[in-house]
Structures are given as structure tokens and as C-alpha cells.
Design an enzyme around this catalytic site. Structure first.
Site, PDB file in Angstrom:
ATOM      1  N   GLN A 128      -7.665  32.367  60.314  1.00  0.00           N
ATOM      2  CA  GLN A 128      -8.311  31.147  59.824  1.00  0.00           C
ATOM      3  C   GLN A 128      -7.305  30.317  59.041  1.00  0.00           C
ATOM      4  O   GLN A 128      -7.208  30.413  57.820  1.00  0.00           O
ATOM      5  CB  GLN A 128      -9.526  31.485  58.949  1.00  0.00           C
ATOM      6  CG  GLN A 128     -10.305  30.249  58.583  1.00  0.00           C
ATOM      7  CD  GLN A 128     -11.593  30.548  57.858  1.00  0.00           C
ATOM      8  OE1 GLN A 128     -12.119  31.645  57.910  1.00  0.00           O
ATOM      9  NE2 GLN A 128     -12.096  29.549  57.172  1.00  0.00           N
ATOM     10  N   PHE A 129      -6.552  29.483  59.760  1.00  0.00           N
ATOM     11  CA  PHE A 129      -5.489  28.696  59.131  1.00  0.00           C
ATOM     12  C   PHE A 129      -6.022  27.767  58.048  1.00  0.00           C
ATOM     13  O   PHE A 129      -5.286  27.384  57.134  1.00  0.00           O
ATOM     14  CB  PHE A 129      -4.696  27.911  60.192  1.00  0.00           C
ATOM     15  CG  PHE A 129      -5.330  26.629  60.622  1.00  0.00           C
ATOM     16  CD1 PHE A 129      -4.989  25.432  60.015  1.00  0.00           C
ATOM     17  CD2 PHE A 129      -6.276  26.610  61.643  1.00  0.00           C
ATOM     18  CE1 PHE A 129      -5.572  24.245  60.415  1.00  0.00           C
ATOM     19  CE2 PHE A 129      -6.851  25.441  62.050  1.00  0.00           C
ATOM     20  CZ  PHE A 129      -6.508  24.245  61.438  1.00  0.00           C
ATOM     21  N   THR A 130      -7.298  27.406  58.086  1.00  0.00           N
ATOM     22  CA  THR A 130      -7.834  26.456  57.105  1.00  0.00           C
ATOM     23  C   THR A 130      -7.814  27.010  55.683  1.00  0.00           C
ATOM     24  O   THR A 130      -7.907  26.240  54.731  1.00  0.00           O
ATOM     25  CB  THR A 130      -9.263  26.019  57.479  1.00  0.00           C
ATOM     26  OG1 THR A 130     -10.109  27.160  57.537  1.00  0.00           O
ATOM     27  CG2 THR A 130      -9.273  25.275  58.808  1.00  0.00           C
TER      28      THR A 130
END
Length: 156
Positions: A80-82
Site C-alpha cells: 500500500q504505497f499510499t
């Protein structure tokens, strides 16, 4: 590397209506790889995931007594790069600290292998996919873990 750890009774990830990863009791780990992460961060995070005491004792009396291996749990790792977003300025998050996709995929895959090498049943989501994550949070217990916080990542 940044991870949000949730103690769960169960969790699953779906992509296009198909379950790609599913666990019973254990840890759902939402993981962001940052542009400065290295193999050292992967090793540190794998050890932290396997050793952090998030679970009650067998008799249920003591909180934060057992790690995922001691309670015979599983880990669901979801990229989850966010989580690497910077939100201090403006209204739109900035993702400049997130690793580029090639590095993110490599280090995330390395993390999966490192956790599996610790003999923990491990499932994953699907890298860079539009995933639907469902969980039954136990507690709820949710922890944020960073390999590069103010203290150097030297031990688990």
C-alpha cells in the site's frame, strides 16, 4: 518501510471479485516501501512482524503477550504505497517518498519471502492492483511500525 499492523480474527483481499489472499487469526500488514528502503529494512520489518507481541496470552488474561508465531497465526501482507504519502501541505497527498514501482515490487516480494522463511503462513494481496481488503479487527489493535523512525533500525 512503513507498516500498519492490525490484529485480526480473519482478513482477505479480493481483486476483480476473486480472493487472492486470505488468513484466519493473525496480522494484516499494510506495507509501504519508501524510496530509501534497502534489504536492511526488509530484514528489520520481517523480524518485527514475526516478533511483535500483539496477541493475548493463551488464557486471555495478559494483553500483548504473544507474537504471531507463538499464537500459531498467519500474516496477510498487502502492498500500500499510499502509506508513504505526505499530507502536511495542501489538500492533495504527495507520494514523492514512495518507492518507484520497480523497487517497491522487488522489496515487497523480498519481504514476503523473508516472512515466509521465518515459517509463518503468509498470504499477499496483488501488487499494484485495485484491491478490496476486508477484515475483522480483533480488539481493535492497530500499530504503526516504521523501519526508519527516529531510532535506527537495529533490532526487532
Amino acid at each position: 518501510m512503513i507498516a500498519v499492523l492490525q490484529r485480526v480474527l480473519e482478513a482477505k483481499v479480493e481483486v476483480d471479485g476473486r480472493i487472492v489472499g486470505q488468513i484466519g487469526a493473525g496480522i494484516l500488514a499494510l506495507v509501504a516501501i519508501t524510496q530509501d528502503d534497502t534489504a536492511e529494512d526488509v530484514s528489520w520489518m520481517a523480524n518485527k512482524l514475526s516478533s511483535i507481541r500483539m496477541f493475548r496470552s493463551g488464557d486471555g488474561e495478559k494483553h500483548f503477550e504473544l507474537d504471531v508465531r507463538e499464537m500459531k497465526g498467519e500474516i496477510l501482507l498487502v502492498s500500500q504505497f499510499t502509506l508513504a504519502a505526505q499530507t502536511k501541505k495542501g489538500r492533495r497527498p504527495s507520494f514523492e517518498k514512495a518507492a518507484p514501482p520497480e523497487l517497491g515490487r522487488k522489496l515487497f516480494d523480498d519481504l514476503v519471502r523473508a516472512v515466509q522463511a521465518l515459517d509463518i503462513p503468509t498470504q499477499t494481496g496483488q501488487f499494484a492492483a485495485d484491491m478490496k481488503v476486508s477484515l475483522v479487527n480483533d480488539g481493535p489493535v492497530t500499530l504503526i511500525v516504521e523501519s526508519r523512525s527516529s531510532a535506527a533500525p537495529s533490532s526487532a
